[in-house]
Design a protein around this motif. Structure first.
Motif, PDB file in Angstrom:
ATOM      1  N   PRO A   1       6.738   0.701  21.841  1.00  0.00           N
ATOM      2  CA  PRO A   1       7.030   0.483  20.214  1.00  0.00           C
ATOM      3  C   PRO A   1       5.483   0.327  19.494  1.00  0.00           C
ATOM      4  N   HIS A   2       4.582  -0.335  20.193  1.00  0.00           N
ATOM      5  CA  HIS A   2       3.200  -0.622  19.501  1.00  0.00           C
ATOM      6  C   HIS A   2       2.506   0.760  19.070  1.00  0.00           C
ATOM      7  N   LEU A   3       3.063   1.979  19.585  1.00  0.00           N
ATOM      8  CA  LEU A   3       2.529   3.139  19.120  1.00  0.00           C
ATOM      9  C   LEU A   3       2.900   3.463  17.565  1.00  0.00           C
ATOM     10  N   TRP A   4       3.875   2.788  17.212  1.00  0.00           N
ATOM     11  CA  TRP A   4       4.503   3.072  15.539  1.00  0.00           C
ATOM     12  C   TRP A   4       3.924   2.017  14.795  1.00  0.00           C
ATOM     13  N   GLY A   5       3.309   0.794  15.198  1.00  0.00           N
ATOM     14  CA  GLY A   5       2.659   0.069  14.220  1.00  0.00           C
ATOM     15  C   GLY A   5       3.866  -0.661  13.563  1.00  0.00           C
TER      16      GLY A   5
ATOM     17  N   MET B   1       0.773  -1.170   0.241  1.00  0.00           N
ATOM     18  CA  MET B   1      -0.021   0.077  -0.005  1.00  0.00           C
ATOM     19  C   MET B   1       0.649   1.153  -0.002  1.00  0.00           C
ATOM     20  N   THR B   2       0.458   2.167  -0.880  1.00  0.00           N
ATOM     21  CA  THR B   2       1.305   3.447  -0.938  1.00  0.00           C
ATOM     22  C   THR B   2       0.782   4.323   0.397  1.00  0.00           C
ATOM     23  N   ARG B   3       1.257   5.706   0.477  1.00  0.00           N
ATOM     24  CA  ARG B   3       0.734   6.568   1.525  1.00  0.00           C
ATOM     25  C   ARG B   3      -0.626   6.919   1.093  1.00  0.00           C
ATOM     26  N   GLY B   4      -0.803   7.085   0.062  1.00  0.00           N
ATOM     27  CA  GLY B   4      -2.139   7.643  -0.671  1.00  0.00           C
ATOM     28  C   GLY B   4      -3.273   6.224  -0.232  1.00  0.00           C
ATOM     29  N   ASP B   5      -2.971   5.057  -0.514  1.00  0.00           N
ATOM     30  CA  ASP B   5      -3.644   4.077  -0.107  1.00  0.00           C
ATOM     31  C   ASP B   5      -3.954   3.996   1.340  1.00  0.00           C
ATOM     32  N   VAL B   6      -2.998   4.144   2.300  1.00  0.00           N
ATOM     33  CA  VAL B   6      -3.195   3.969   3.628  1.00  0.00           C
ATOM     34  C   VAL B   6      -3.990   5.389   4.102  1.00  0.00           C
ATOM     35  N   ARG B   7      -3.905   6.282   3.439  1.00  0.00           N
ATOM     36  CA  ARG B   7      -4.659   7.581   4.171  1.00  0.00           C
ATOM     37  C   ARG B   7      -6.057   7.323   3.403  1.00  0.00           C
ATOM     38  N   GLU B   8      -6.469   6.740   2.160  1.00  0.00           N
ATOM     39  CA  GLU B   8      -7.777   6.536   1.904  1.00  0.00           C
ATOM     40  C   GLU B   8      -8.367   5.392   2.736  1.00  0.00           C
ATOM     41  N   HIS B   9      -7.469   4.483   3.001  1.00  0.00           N
ATOM     42  CA  HIS B   9      -8.185   3.272   4.106  1.00  0.00           C
ATOM     43  C   HIS B   9      -8.580   4.055   5.296  1.00  0.00           C
ATOM     44  N   ALA B  10      -7.674   4.854   5.928  1.00  0.00           N
ATOM     45  CA  ALA B  10      -7.851   5.481   7.212  1.00  0.00           C
ATOM     46  C   ALA B  10      -9.215   6.334   7.087  1.00  0.00           C
ATOM     47  N   GLN B  11      -9.285   6.879   6.149  1.00  0.00           N
ATOM     48  CA  GLN B  11     -10.545   7.846   5.919  1.00  0.00           C
ATOM     49  C   GLN B  11     -11.631   7.241   5.875  1.00  0.00           C
ATOM     50  N   ASN B  12     -11.618   6.114   5.059  1.00  0.00           N
ATOM     51  CA  ASN B  12     -12.807   5.402   4.974  1.00  0.00           C
ATOM     52  C   ASN B  12     -13.223   4.705   6.251  1.00  0.00           C
ATOM     53  N   CYS B  13     -12.264   4.417   7.143  1.00  0.00           N
ATOM     54  CA  CYS B  13     -12.574   3.568   8.415  1.00  0.00           C
ATOM     55  C   CYS B  13     -13.192   4.698   9.241  1.00  0.00           C
ATOM     56  N   GLU B  14     -12.725   5.899   9.151  1.00  0.00           N
ATOM     57  CA  GLU B  14     -13.172   7.209  10.109  1.00  0.00           C
ATOM     58  C   GLU B  14     -14.516   7.304   9.852  1.00  0.00           C
ATOM     59  N   HIS B  15     -14.669   7.303   8.492  1.00  0.00           N
ATOM     60  CA  HIS B  15     -16.069   7.858   7.986  1.00  0.00           C
ATOM     61  C   HIS B  15     -17.005   6.643   8.461  1.00  0.00           C
ATOM     62  N   ALA B  16     -16.544   5.335   8.353  1.00  0.00           N
ATOM     63  CA  ALA B  16     -17.771   4.210   8.912  1.00  0.00           C
ATOM     64  C   ALA B  16     -17.792   4.146  10.240  1.00  0.00           C
ATOM     65  N   SER B  17     -16.891   4.403  10.963  1.00  0.00           N
ATOM     66  CA  SER B  17     -17.066   4.092  12.405  1.00  0.00           C
ATOM     67  C   SER B  17     -17.312   5.296  13.228  1.00  0.00           C
ATOM     68  N   GLY B  18     -16.793   6.528  12.496  1.00  0.00           N
ATOM     69  CA  GLY B  18     -16.744   7.719  13.403  1.00  0.00           C
ATOM     70  C   GLY B  18     -15.677   7.904  14.434  1.00  0.00           C
ATOM     71  N   ILE B  19     -14.742   6.883  14.468  1.00  0.00           N
ATOM     72  CA  ILE B  19     -13.687   6.925  15.397  1.00  0.00           C
ATOM     73  C   ILE B  19     -12.415   7.261  14.795  1.00  0.00           C
ATOM     74  N   ALA B  20     -11.591   8.137  15.151  1.00  0.00           N
ATOM     75  CA  ALA B  20     -10.438   8.533  14.532  1.00  0.00           C
ATOM     76  C   ALA B  20      -9.412   7.296  14.645  1.00  0.00           C
ATOM     77  N   TYR B  21      -8.810   7.433  13.228  1.00  0.00           N
ATOM     78  CA  TYR B  21      -7.880   6.068  13.028  1.00  0.00           C
ATOM     79  C   TYR B  21      -6.633   6.371  13.708  1.00  0.00           C
ATOM     80  N   PRO B  22      -5.942   5.387  14.170  1.00  0.00           N
ATOM     81  CA  PRO B  22      -4.660   5.284  14.979  1.00  0.00           C
ATOM     82  C   PRO B  22      -3.623   5.976  14.220  1.00  0.00           C
ATOM     83  N   ARG B  23      -2.995   6.947  14.574  1.00  0.00           N
ATOM     84  CA  ARG B  23      -1.637   7.544  14.150  1.00  0.00           C
ATOM     85  C   ARG B  23      -0.469   7.192  14.904  1.00  0.00           C
ATOM     86  N   ASP B  24       0.810   7.290  14.334  1.00  0.00           N
ATOM     87  CA  ASP B  24       2.184   7.140  14.858  1.00  0.00           C
ATOM     88  C   ASP B  24       2.513   8.444  15.553  1.00  0.00           C
ATOM     89  N   PRO B  25       3.600   8.371  16.348  1.00  0.00           N
ATOM     90  CA  PRO B  25       3.881   9.653  16.909  1.00  0.00           C
ATOM     91  C   PRO B  25       4.285  10.671  16.306  1.00  0.00           C
TER      92      PRO B  25
END
Length: 303
Positions: A185-189, A99-123
């Motif tokens: 380290p888990h905060l980084w995924g 997955m590219t950065r764009g793919d990850v961003r799209e995936h995260a935004q879709n998850c946020e839209h579907a759940s209403g919960i902020a997608y986790p981010r690294d430090p």
């Protein structure tokens, strides 16, 4: 013998923040009766250049920074990092991520839209990698690699932590000597360890270099403290020694922001051209009495 290191990237001009870190490392090495090494972290071949490297080394020489040995250029040691990556691959701890950065961003935004919960981010504020490829078999992953799809090698953090268990690091902290800090380290995924076109990453190369150069003390900016969690996991997985750490205060600009090359912070070269001396630079970063100020930095890093 204690061994410290100053490890800039020759991808732009040095600024006051670099000067502070270099001077502090040299002073602490002197106080400890040790030595200082200069390392050139030049794995980004697109941005680093011999011209910028020459300017960097000239600035350090002018500042009075003396390396005990010729600088180690990371670009000349890709084989060392490849060997470390292969060791992790053989243990099934890394996987090809497509997955590219764009793919990850799209995936995260879709998850946020579907759940209403902020997608986790690294430090650093980036969306965590979903790790969908881990559901594939090794043969399926290899087929995608063989098909020529662009990918990066990522650490399977969950698998890594199942091997290491909780990890800590020792932070130098003045009167208390060292303080044990619980790593997170888990905060980084699933961090990137290498790309198809660059066979390493900052995280992988820095722990390999610190081990090969017998670095005993890692003194660097407080902004890099979260990265230490990843480095401790890699050190544990690869059987590498653990240095002592000290994450020093940052030199800030007039607006309270961190100095950086990307923001066009005033360079040492420009300050030199304006007639400033190395002593002026030491005064500007609060290290005019370099030995005493270095000790005070360890005792009161919050300044």
């Amino acid at each position: 013998m204690p061994i410290f290191r100053f490890a800039p990237s020759p991808n732009g001009e040095l600024h006051l923040g670099h000067a502070f870190s270099a001077l502090l490392n040299q002073a602490l090495a002197s106080v400890a009766g040790g030595t200082l090494l200069v390392r050139l972290e030049d794995i980004d071949l697109a941005r680093c250049s011999p011209v910028l490297e020459a300017r960097l080394l000239d600035d350090l020489a002018w500042l009075g920074i003396v390396s005990a040995h010729p600088p180690r250029r990371q670009s000349e040691h890709f084989a060392d990092y490849a060997a470390a990556l292969e060791a992790l691959q053989s243990e099934g701890l890394v996987y090809p991520a497509f997955m590219t950065r764009g793919d990850v961003r799209e995936h995260a935004q879709n998850c946020e839209h579907a759940s209403g919960i902020a997608y986790p981010r690294d430090p650093d504020g980036a969306y965590l990698y979903p790790g969908e490829e881990k559901r594939l078999s090794r043969s399926e992953q290899q087929a995608m690699v063989d098909d020529g799809q662009p990918f990066a090698w990522r650490l399977d953090m969950q698998a890594a932590l199942s091997r290491t268990g909780p990890v800590q690091f020792c932070e130098l902290s003045g009167d208390e000597g060292t303080v044990e800090v619980q790593a997170e380290p888990h905060l980084w995924g699933d961090v990137i360890l290498a790309r198809r076109d660059v066979p390493t990453s900052y995280h992988l190369s820095v722990v390999v270099d610190d081990a090969l150069q017998s670095i005993s003390h890692v003194v660097r900016g407080a902004d890099l403290m979260p990265s230490t969690s990843v480095h401790r996991v890699l050190q544990s997985l690869l059987g590498l020694p653990e240095p002592l750490y000290h994450h020093h205060r940052l030199i800030l600009d007039a607006d309270g922001g961190k100095l950086s090359k990307s923001r066009g912070s005033t360079s040492l070269a420009a300050l030199r051209a304006a007639g400033l001396t190395p002593l002026d630079i030491a005064r500007m970063v609060g290290l005019q009495d370099i030995q005493l100020s270095a000790s005070a930095e360890i005792e009161h890093p919050e300044r």
